[in-house]
Structure formats: structure tokens, C-alpha cells
Scaffold this motif. Structure first.
Motif, PDB file in Angstrom:
ATOM      1  N   LEU A  67      18.486 -73.536  10.030  1.00 46.12           N
ATOM      2  CA  LEU A  67      18.364 -72.044  10.013  1.00 46.12           C
ATOM      3  C   LEU A  67      17.153 -71.708  11.018  1.00 46.12           C
ATOM      4  O   LEU A  67      16.168 -72.592  11.396  1.00 46.12           O
TER       5      LEU A  67
ATOM      6  N   PHE B 178       6.516 -72.543   4.641  1.00 49.76           N
ATOM      7  CA  PHE B 178       6.755 -71.089   4.980  1.00 49.76           C
ATOM      8  C   PHE B 178       5.692 -70.245   3.939  1.00 49.76           C
ATOM      9  O   PHE B 178       5.024 -70.907   2.981  1.00 49.76           O
TER      10      PHE B 178
ATOM     11  N   GLN C  54      18.784 -60.726   4.652  1.00 51.21           N
ATOM     12  CA  GLN C  54      17.792 -61.239   5.198  1.00 51.21           C
ATOM     13  C   GLN C  54      17.339 -62.351   4.042  1.00 51.21           C
ATOM     14  O   GLN C  54      16.592 -63.318   4.380  1.00 51.21           O
TER      15      GLN C  54
ATOM     16  N   LYS D  16      11.936 -59.682   8.580  1.00 51.46           N
ATOM     17  CA  LYS D  16      12.078 -61.183   8.414  1.00 51.46           C
ATOM     18  C   LYS D  16      13.050 -61.875   7.357  1.00 51.46           C
ATOM     19  O   LYS D  16      13.357 -61.153   6.478  1.00 51.46           O
ATOM     20  N   LYS D  17      13.266 -63.236   7.620  1.00 51.00           N
ATOM     21  CA  LYS D  17      14.296 -63.947   6.657  1.00 51.00           C
ATOM     22  C   LYS D  17      13.221 -64.814   5.537  1.00 51.00           C
ATOM     23  O   LYS D  17      12.408 -65.218   5.852  1.00 51.00           O
ATOM     24  N   VAL D  18      14.193 -64.793   4.457  1.00 53.35           N
ATOM     25  CA  VAL D  18      13.492 -65.468   3.207  1.00 53.35           C
ATOM     26  C   VAL D  18      14.503 -66.541   2.826  1.00 53.35           C
ATOM     27  O   VAL D  18      15.729 -66.232   2.660  1.00 53.35           O
ATOM     28  N   LEU D  19      14.086 -67.470   2.483  1.00 55.28           N
ATOM     29  CA  LEU D  19      14.723 -68.709   2.056  1.00 55.28           C
ATOM     30  C   LEU D  19      14.609 -68.757   0.613  1.00 55.28           C
ATOM     31  O   LEU D  19      13.554 -68.922   0.182  1.00 55.28           O
TER      32      LEU D  19
ATOM     33  N   ALA E  51      17.261 -76.082   5.804  1.00 56.55           N
ATOM     34  CA  ALA E  51      16.433 -75.111   6.368  1.00 56.55           C
ATOM     35  C   ALA E  51      16.223 -75.504   7.646  1.00 56.55           C
ATOM     36  O   ALA E  51      15.906 -74.549   8.564  1.00 56.55           O
TER      37      ALA E  51
ATOM     38  N   ASN F  15      14.230 -68.752  12.527  1.00 62.42           N
ATOM     39  CA  ASN F  15      13.454 -67.337  12.202  1.00 62.42           C
ATOM     40  C   ASN F  15      13.162 -67.317  10.607  1.00 62.42           C
ATOM     41  O   ASN F  15      13.003 -66.177  10.171  1.00 62.42           O
ATOM     42  N   ILE F  16      13.237 -68.334   9.912  1.00 58.65           N
ATOM     43  CA  ILE F  16      12.893 -68.308   8.488  1.00 58.65           C
ATOM     44  C   ILE F  16      11.323 -68.299   8.262  1.00 58.65           C
ATOM     45  O   ILE F  16      10.642 -69.128   8.683  1.00 58.65           O
ATOM     46  N   GLU F  17      10.697 -67.083   7.788  1.00 61.50           N
ATOM     47  CA  GLU F  17       9.275 -67.184   7.524  1.00 61.50           C
ATOM     48  C   GLU F  17       8.820 -67.406   6.280  1.00 61.50           C
ATOM     49  O   GLU F  17       7.662 -67.526   6.099  1.00 61.50           O
TER      50      GLU F  17
ATOM     51  N   VAL G  56      18.655 -65.800   2.540  1.00 62.95           N
ATOM     52  CA  VAL G  56      19.432 -66.876   2.635  1.00 62.95           C
ATOM     53  C   VAL G  56      19.316 -67.776   1.417  1.00 62.95           C
ATOM     54  O   VAL G  56      18.305 -68.320   1.208  1.00 62.95           O
TER      55      VAL G  56
END
Ligand code: XMP
Length: 326
Positions: free
Chosen positions: A135, A171, A63, A37-40, A132, A137-139, A65
């Protein structure tokens, strides 16, 4: 690290070896938690968010951002350093947001310090939220929470309490350094290869230079704060004070006094130098800067910083004075 209580058995991270063991453990844990998954992350360039960024880059690479919001109230060279270190050297996925005009326009004419803080905090959340939303698929949301933030309800970061992201943008939190004390975060940052001036930097308030350009912020006076601060930091580094003094900076109040340049009277701002030592920021003593160094810094500031004709040295302890002027 899901619990919010530091286990008694947890060894204090004081050496590179211990930091490397922590990094290895965290990287494994982050990979397990995040998967594909992706992280912000809001990356200010401060110690805590920088260490979290470096840990996540090691664990999940692109992954992560990172969003760096330049609100115009950062110190000289800071946004450039964030880009250089994270985008150029660490190859991170970094979104740089130039929000300088947006913040300064919102702050124009606002002189109340708490109102200024509120505007800066709320606008920051808004800019971050907008990024945010762009973007997909940020979980996860990573945060540089450290142990003192958890245990001290009235801690330094409590000043910056302006609420959070809206409900539909919630998130799962990733807080890999939440059980570490500041000195441990620095040891980990050093082991991760972050530059010394990022790892050992002095505390810097969330509203940045905004609370050091007292009253209503104007672009020219803000520039005088930024330039005089850069001179002070350069001279402290050259003279061995940078690693010794807890916090040091300049303030440019919103009033003027007379001076004389080339036989003509001028009407310009003073720059105030503040340099203090403390352990918990609740009380503070003033650093006794050698007089010759003060004179040298004064000479540089009055000659190099536009719109300034006087330098003052604030020798007031906390209490009764606070560390910042606003
Ligand atoms: P004072 O001025 O209250 O400052 O003696 C104590 C410490 O807190 C920092 N400070 C802030 N930090 N947001 C922050 O993140 C703020 O609004 C804020 N105001 C003060 C200050 O720099 C000092 O280290």
C-alpha cells in the motif's frame, strides 16, 4: 485522546446516548488527526478491532484500509462475517488475505504450545507487513487497544507479545478506544450498528483454535475443533447460555480412543467441552451445564463431527487448571 490515563471526570459509557456522544466526539477528533491521509487496521473481527473499524469508517470512510488475515485458526463463519459486515454492509475498504495454507504449513509438526504461539504471532506480523508494503501513502496505524491493555501489564493480550512491525514501517498510532473498558467498547459497538454476535462475543485468544487443537495441528483435527465449537456455540445460544457464560469452547486433544460404529471398532478423537466463568481470567469457575443439554450436545457432536467418537466435560476450576488447554 492522546493521554494514557483515564480522567476521573470521564463518565462510564453505559447507555446509547452516552455512546453516541462518545462516537460524535471521536469522529471529530479522528477527522482532525487523520485529515486526508490513510489509516491501516488489522481487523480480526474481535470486538475491539471491529469497533475501531466502525468508528474509522464513520470518520474517514475509504481512507481506512482494513486487512483481515484468515490464518485458518478462526471459528466457523468468522471470516465470512467480517467480509459481510465490513465490506458488504459498511462499504469498507477491506483486504481479505487467505493465509490458511501458509500458517498451517508453518505449524505442521510443531507440538510445543509456546512455539505454536510464537509461529502464529510472528507469521501474522509478517503477513500484515507484506500487505502494508503493497500500500502507498499510509501514515497511520489504528489499533484496538483498550484501557485494561494499558493498566494491566500482565493482561490477557500480554500473552500475544511477539514484537511488532519493522522500524521502516512505523506509523503514527490511532487508538480511539484506548480509555474504554470492555463493557463500554460493547455499548459503543452496539450504537455503531455492529451485529450482536460481534459485539457480545466471548473472549477469543489471538492464536485462535490453534491452542485448542493440542499438540501438532493437523487439518482434519482442526476441522473437528471448528465444527464441535460451532455446535457448542449454537446450542449455548439456543439455550440462553451464550450471554451468561464468560467463555465456552471445545478442545480436541491429539490422542484417540476406541468406539464402535455399525458393529465395527473405530479409533477416533474425543472432544472436550470447556465452559467457565470469571471476571479477570486469573481464576475461573466451571459453568454447571444442565445434564440433558450436555447429552444433547454430545449426541450432536458424535454424530455430526467427523473423526470424533467421545465427548468429555472438563469440570476443573482455575487454578489449578488453566482456561485453555495449552
Ligand atoms: P488461561 O488459559 O491462561 O487463559 O487460563 C486466560 C485467558 O486468556 C486467553 N488466552 C489468550 N489470549 N493469546 C490471547 O490473546 C493467547 O495466547 C492466549 N492464551 C490464553 C484465554 O482464552 C482466556 O480467556
Amino acid at each position: 485522546m492522546s493521554a494514557n490515563v483515564r480522567p476521573q471526570s470521564m463518565e462510564r459509557i453505559t447507555t446509547e446516548k452516552l455512546a453516541n456522544a462518545f462516537i460524535e466526539e471521536q469522529v471529530a477528533e479522528l477527522r482532525k488527526q487523520i485529515g486526508t491521509k490513510k489509516v491501516l487496521l488489522a481487523l480480526s473481527g474481535g470486538v475491539d478491532s471491529s469497533v475501531v473499524a466502525a468508528l474509522l469508517i464513520k470518520a474517514v470512510g475509504k481512507q481506512l484500509v482494513c486487512v483481515h488475515v484468515n490464518h485458518g485458526l478462526l471459528r466457523k463463519g468468522e471470516p465470512e462475517q467480517v467480509i459481510e459486515v465490513f465490506r458488504n454492509q459498511m462499504n469498507a475498504n477491506l483486504i481479505y488475505v487467505d493465509a490458511v495454507d501458509r500458517f498451517l504449513d508453518k505449524l505442521a509438526g510443531v507440538s510445543d504450545p509456546e512455539q505454536k504461539r510464537k509461529i502464529i504471532g510472528a507469521e501474522f506480523i509478517r503477513v500484515f507487513e507484506e500487505e502494508a508494503r503493497k500500500l502507498e501513502n499510509i501514515e497511520f496505524l489504528a489499533q484496538g487497544t483498550i484501557y485494561p491493555d494499558i493498566i494491566e501489564s500482565a493482561g490477557v493480550k500480554a500473552h500475544h507479545n511477539v514484537g511488532g512491525l519493522p522500524e521502516d514501517l512505523k506509523f503514527q498510532l490511532v487508538e480511539p478506544v484506548k480509555l474504554l473498558f470492555k463493557d463500554e467498547v460493547r455499548v459503543v459497538g452496539k450504537a455503531l450498528g455492529l451485529p450482536d454476535n460481534m459485539v457480545y462475543r466471548q473472549p477469543f485468544p489471538g492464536p485462535g483454535l490453534g491452542v485448542r487443537c493440542t499438540g501438532a495441528i493437523t487439518r482434519d483435527r482442526l476441522e473437528a475443533v471448528r465444527e464441535s465449537d460451532a455446535i457448542l456455540r449454537e446450542e449455548f445460544a439456543k439455550n440462553g447460555l451464550a450471554g451468561k457464560v464468560w467463555q465456552y469452547f471445545t478442545i480436541v486433544p491429539d490422542y484417540k480412543s476406541t468406539g464402535v460404529i455399525d458393529g465395527k471398532r473405530s479409533w477416533d478423537w474425543p472432544v472436550v467441552i470447556r465452559a467457565v466463568n470469571t471476571t479477570d481470567a486469573m481464576t475461573a469457575t466451571v459453568e454447571n451445564i444442565p445434564f440433558e443439554l450436555l447429552q444433547h450436545i454430545t449426541d450432536r457432536i458424535i454424530h455430526e463431527v467427523k473423526g470424533v467418537n467421545r465427548v468429555l466435560y472438563d469440570i476443573s476450576p482455575k487454578p489449578i487448571a488453566t482456561i485453555e488447554w495449552e
